[in-house]
Design a protein around this motif. Structure first.
Motif, mmCIF file in Angstrom:
data_model
loop_
_atom_site.group_PDB
_atom_site.id
_atom_site.type_symbol
_atom_site.label_atom_id
_atom_site.label_comp_id
_atom_site.label_asym_id
_atom_site.label_seq_id
_atom_site.Cartn_x
_atom_site.Cartn_y
_atom_site.Cartn_z
ATOM 1 N N MET A 77 5.614 4.694 1.156
ATOM 2 C CA MET A 77 6.133 6.005 1.542
ATOM 3 C C MET A 77 7.032 5.887 2.776
ATOM 4 O O MET A 77 8.099 6.511 2.837
ATOM 5 C CB MET A 77 4.988 6.988 1.818
ATOM 6 C CG MET A 77 4.151 7.324 0.596
ATOM 7 S SD MET A 77 5.045 8.285 -0.621
ATOM 8 C CE MET A 77 5.153 9.846 0.210
ATOM 9 N N LYS A 78 6.626 5.079 3.732
ATOM 10 C CA LYS A 78 7.410 4.875 4.951
ATOM 11 C C LYS A 78 8.763 4.243 4.604
ATOM 12 O O LYS A 78 9.804 4.696 5.087
ATOM 13 C CB LYS A 78 6.636 3.994 5.932
ATOM 14 C CG LYS A 78 7.358 3.722 7.229
ATOM 15 C CD LYS A 78 6.490 2.866 8.158
ATOM 16 C CE LYS A 78 7.188 2.639 9.467
ATOM 17 N NZ LYS A 78 7.809 1.357 9.601
ATOM 18 N N ASP A 107 0.830 -1.199 0.000
ATOM 19 C CA ASP A 107 0.000 0.000 0.000
ATOM 20 C C ASP A 107 0.868 1.253 0.000
ATOM 21 O O ASP A 107 2.055 1.233 0.324
ATOM 22 C CB ASP A 107 -1.011 -0.019 1.142
ATOM 23 C CG ASP A 107 -0.422 0.258 2.515
ATOM 24 O OD1 ASP A 107 0.789 0.494 2.634
ATOM 25 O OD2 ASP A 107 -1.199 0.246 3.486
ATOM 26 N N LYS A 108 0.231 2.339 -0.379
ATOM 27 C CA LYS A 108 0.933 3.610 -0.569
ATOM 28 C C LYS A 108 1.623 4.083 0.717
ATOM 29 O O LYS A 108 2.772 4.522 0.682
ATOM 30 C CB LYS A 108 -0.063 4.664 -1.068
ATOM 31 C CG LYS A 108 0.553 5.996 -1.366
ATOM 32 C CD LYS A 108 -0.473 6.948 -1.945
ATOM 33 C CE LYS A 108 0.141 8.296 -2.240
ATOM 34 N NZ LYS A 108 -0.800 9.207 -2.881
ATOM 35 N N GLU A 109 0.933 4.003 1.839
ATOM 36 C CA GLU A 109 1.502 4.458 3.112
ATOM 37 C C GLU A 109 2.750 3.664 3.482
ATOM 38 O O GLU A 109 3.750 4.228 3.926
ATOM 39 C CB GLU A 109 0.459 4.381 4.233
ATOM 40 C CG GLU A 109 -0.694 5.349 4.065
ATOM 41 C CD GLU A 109 -0.232 6.807 3.982
ATOM 42 O OE1 GLU A 109 0.658 7.204 4.765
ATOM 43 O OE2 GLU A 109 -0.760 7.537 3.137
ATOM 44 N N GLN A 110 2.699 2.351 3.305
ATOM 45 C CA GLN A 110 3.849 1.500 3.614
ATOM 46 C C GLN A 110 5.024 1.831 2.685
ATOM 47 O O GLN A 110 6.175 1.905 3.122
ATOM 48 C CB GLN A 110 3.477 0.012 3.495
ATOM 49 C CG GLN A 110 4.618 -0.931 3.812
ATOM 50 C CD GLN A 110 5.096 -0.841 5.253
ATOM 51 O OE1 GLN A 110 4.355 -0.455 6.157
ATOM 52 N NE2 GLN A 110 6.346 -1.192 5.478
ATOM 53 N N ASP A 168 -1.705 2.042 -5.443
ATOM 54 C CA ASP A 168 -1.259 0.999 -4.515
ATOM 55 C C ASP A 168 -0.808 -0.260 -5.253
ATOM 56 O O ASP A 168 -0.121 -1.094 -4.683
ATOM 57 C CB ASP A 168 -2.392 0.623 -3.552
ATOM 58 C CG ASP A 168 -2.634 1.700 -2.506
ATOM 59 O OD1 ASP A 168 -1.748 2.547 -2.313
ATOM 60 O OD2 ASP A 168 -3.707 1.678 -1.888
ATOM 61 N N GLU A 201 3.530 17.077 5.338
ATOM 62 C CA GLU A 201 2.817 15.837 5.051
ATOM 63 C C GLU A 201 1.816 16.014 3.911
ATOM 64 O O GLU A 201 0.987 16.919 3.914
ATOM 65 C CB GLU A 201 2.090 15.349 6.299
ATOM 66 C CG GLU A 201 1.529 13.956 6.123
ATOM 67 C CD GLU A 201 1.021 13.376 7.423
ATOM 68 O OE1 GLU A 201 0.044 12.627 7.374
ATOM 69 O OE2 GLU A 201 1.609 13.694 8.483
#
Length: 176
Positions: free
Chosen positions: A7-8, A2-5, A68, A35
């Protein structure tokens, strides 16, 4: 992933690259935007590039995530070789850049019309599912290749900017 993962993980590998460059006493600073606004960019000063050791300022970053389901992500290295180039110098530089770019195996020189800068850019596709360690290794390879490729012909272009070489010199560099 996923996008958040993603980016992290990108943030973590950019931080790791920043740290490894700083350990080698290379000036590097990770610029984190507010952010959700913009792209994280690792700014690096690559000293002593070219015959005269003029150096270059590098910007290392990932292109934005579009979905994603991305199977490939792109990592870019942009090296600013010269800035504040006069528009009267553009025609000769465009000709020289075109000649050199056609012969390069990867990456490209360009004139950034907005900033008036001469840059070298290399963008490399990488699998989105790479481990952090493998991603960091690939980023090091990409930025190293960009520096090596830019270093090879940047002096020709810088001498053109100074009026110390011509298109004949550019052609001659590829003969033999």
């Amino acid at each position: 992933m996923d996008k958040e993962q993603m980016m992290k993980e990108r943030h973590e590998v950019l931080e790791a690259l920043e740290g490894s460059l700083q350990e080698e006493l290379i000036a590097a600073k990770l610029n984190t935007p507010e952010e959700g606004h913009g792209t994280e960019v690792l700014t690096v000063i690559f000293p002593e590039l070219g015959i005269d050791g003029d150096g270059a300022v590098g910007e290392l970053f990932f292109l934005p995530i579009v979905s994603d389901e991305m199977a490939v992500q792109h990592f870019a290295t942009v090296l600013t070789i010269a800035d504040e180039i006069g528009e009267d110098q553009y025609p000769a530089l465009y000709e020289a850049i075109s000649y050199i770019n056609f012969r390069l195996p990867c990456g490209a020189y360009a004139l950034d019309d907005e900033s008036g800068s001469l840059v070298f850019k290399l963008t490399v596709p990488m699998p989105a599912e790479l481990s952090k360690e493998d991603l960091l290794n690939e980023m090091n390879i990409c930025s190293g290749n960009a520096v090596a490729a830019a270093d090879q012909y940047m002096d020709l272009l810088l001498r053109m900017l100074d009026g110390d070489s011509s298109m004949d010199d550019v052609r001659a560099a590829f003969e033999g």
